[in-house]
Design an enzyme around this catalytic site. Structure first.
Site: not given
Ligand SMILES: [Zn+2]
Length: 402
Positions: A158, A93
């Protein structure tokens, strides 16, 4: 062929342009969290999964559904038949592009230029996503003998807490007790910093309630803004004085920074009855987070602020864990590899940021946070140096063979 290069390292060197192209292509597939208004990691994970499967790997896909109902995929691939696994944990991400006008290239189109790949997520954490999967591929293709398995985790979520990423994988128990971990999500351009300790993170919201009145009659109201300024000023001085001790691993002592401030009123001639401010605290592991919090709340109740009501609440808290030892096997192994392979003399450091090392260290796992990269995460014109990506891939492979 240079003799000192093993087969895997040679394969990586030959894959240089393929790696750069893969990174450029990957950052062209947006992977912003649905909680920040993005579509999640799905499409990017599909791309990476296809690539790994195309190289003959069996990829496990762990998908979790977040509060927006979006699938958050995590990809796990392991190579080798050894008892222990060295895991490389990266995340797929990214944050959003930020101020679009500050970018010289399209943030969501990977651009290769002057030995670099530009685009959002090239540095955080794309460079190491690609480095880790090419290390896997190189070990497989070269048939190099492996001392330990190489496990690669391409995790989701994350940037916003890892609830549907590493948090979920750790809870699922996919890691062995004696496994070792590298989290290449922080580092420097020399590649000589191994992070073994992280500060506690405490994010506070300070709400000051007064009484709103016309600005010409302050005697009838309580100016929340005035009390907010006084309180924040006092906290600023007090905290820095009380929690001033240093730690040799960290550049800075504990930090207490006022950050966001909510909009109050549109008018100049109204005394505000409510003020909301935020403080970002990064506390050295030697101090207890509760102690900081208790101090804030005690001061908030002091008589001198009596006319206003000051509420301090926590909206994010992550306590520091016991650091990974400088003498741990992973740190010794990594230091040895860097010295032997790249002539780098690495030192151990601590950081104020948080990585997925925290949930792993909480379980007593040994984790080295390390990579070779510029400190440009979340900035406009983010880029990855192709040399760094290639060098780190070689080190990952070396750690499993050498
Ligand atoms: Zn990151």
């Amino acid at each position: 062929m240079k003799k000192e290069f093993g087969g895997a390292e040679h394969f990586i060197e030959d894959s240089r342009m393929e790696m750069a192209n893969a990174l450029a292509k990957m950052v062209g597939i947006k992977a912003i969290s649905p909680i920040s208004g993005g579509a999640g990691e799905g499409k990017r994970a599909d791309f990476l999964q296809r690539m790994l499967q195309g190289w003959g790997f069996a990829v496990k896909r762990y998908t979790y559904i977040d509060e927006t109902g979006t699938e958050r995929p995590n990809l796990v691939t392991v190579l080798g038949n050894n008892k222990r696994t060295l895991w490389i944990i990266t995340h797929t991400d990214t944050v959003s592009e930020g101020d679009r006008s500050a970018w010289k290239t399209d943030p969501f189109k990977g651009v290769i230029k002057n030995g670099k790949v530009f685009g959002r997520g090239t540095n955080d954490n794309g460079q190491e996503v690609i480095a880790s999967i090419f290390a896997l591929r190189a070990l497989k293709e070269s048939g190099s003998g492996m001392k330990r398995n190489l496990g690669v985790v391409l995790a989701a979520d994350e940037e916003l807490g890892s609830e549907y990423g590493m948090g979920a994988l750790v809870r699922k128990g996919i890691f062995g007790k004696r496994d070792m971990f590298i989290v290449p999500d922080s580092g420097n351009a020399k590649g000589d910093e191994i992070e073994i300790s992280e500060k506690s993170t405490l994010w506070l919201r300070v709400t000051v309630l007064g009484k709103q009145v016309h600005a010409s009659t302050p005697q009838d109201g309580v100016n929340a803004y005035r009390y907010a300024i006084r309180f924040l000023n006092e906290i600023d001085e007090y905290m820095h004085k009380k929690y001033k001790k240093r730690d040799k691993l960290f550049i800075t002592p504990s930090t207490f920074e006022m950050t966001k401030h909510e909009k109050n009123l549109d008018s100049t001639n109204i005394i505000p009855g409510k003020e909301v401010s935020y403080i970002d605290c990064r506390i050295l592991p030697r101090y207890r987070v509760d102690s900081v919090l208790n101090d804030m709340r005690r001061i908030a109740k002091a008589k001198r602020f009596g006319k206003a009501r000051i509420i301090v609440d926590v909206f994010e808290r992550e306590d520091a864990t016991r650091p990974t030892s400088e003498k741990s096997e992973i740190v010794r192994m990594l230091k040895r590899a860097l010295k032997k392979q790249r002539g780098i003399r690495a030192k151990c450091v601590g950081i104020g940021g948080g990585t997925v090392a925290k949930p792993l260290r909480k379980l007593g796992m040994q984790v080295a946070v390390w990579s070779t990269q510029h400190d440009i995460a979340h900035q406009p014109n983010e880029y990855a140096e192709i040399d760094h990506m290639v060098a780190d891939a070689k080190t990952f492979a070396f750690l499993c063979t050498g």
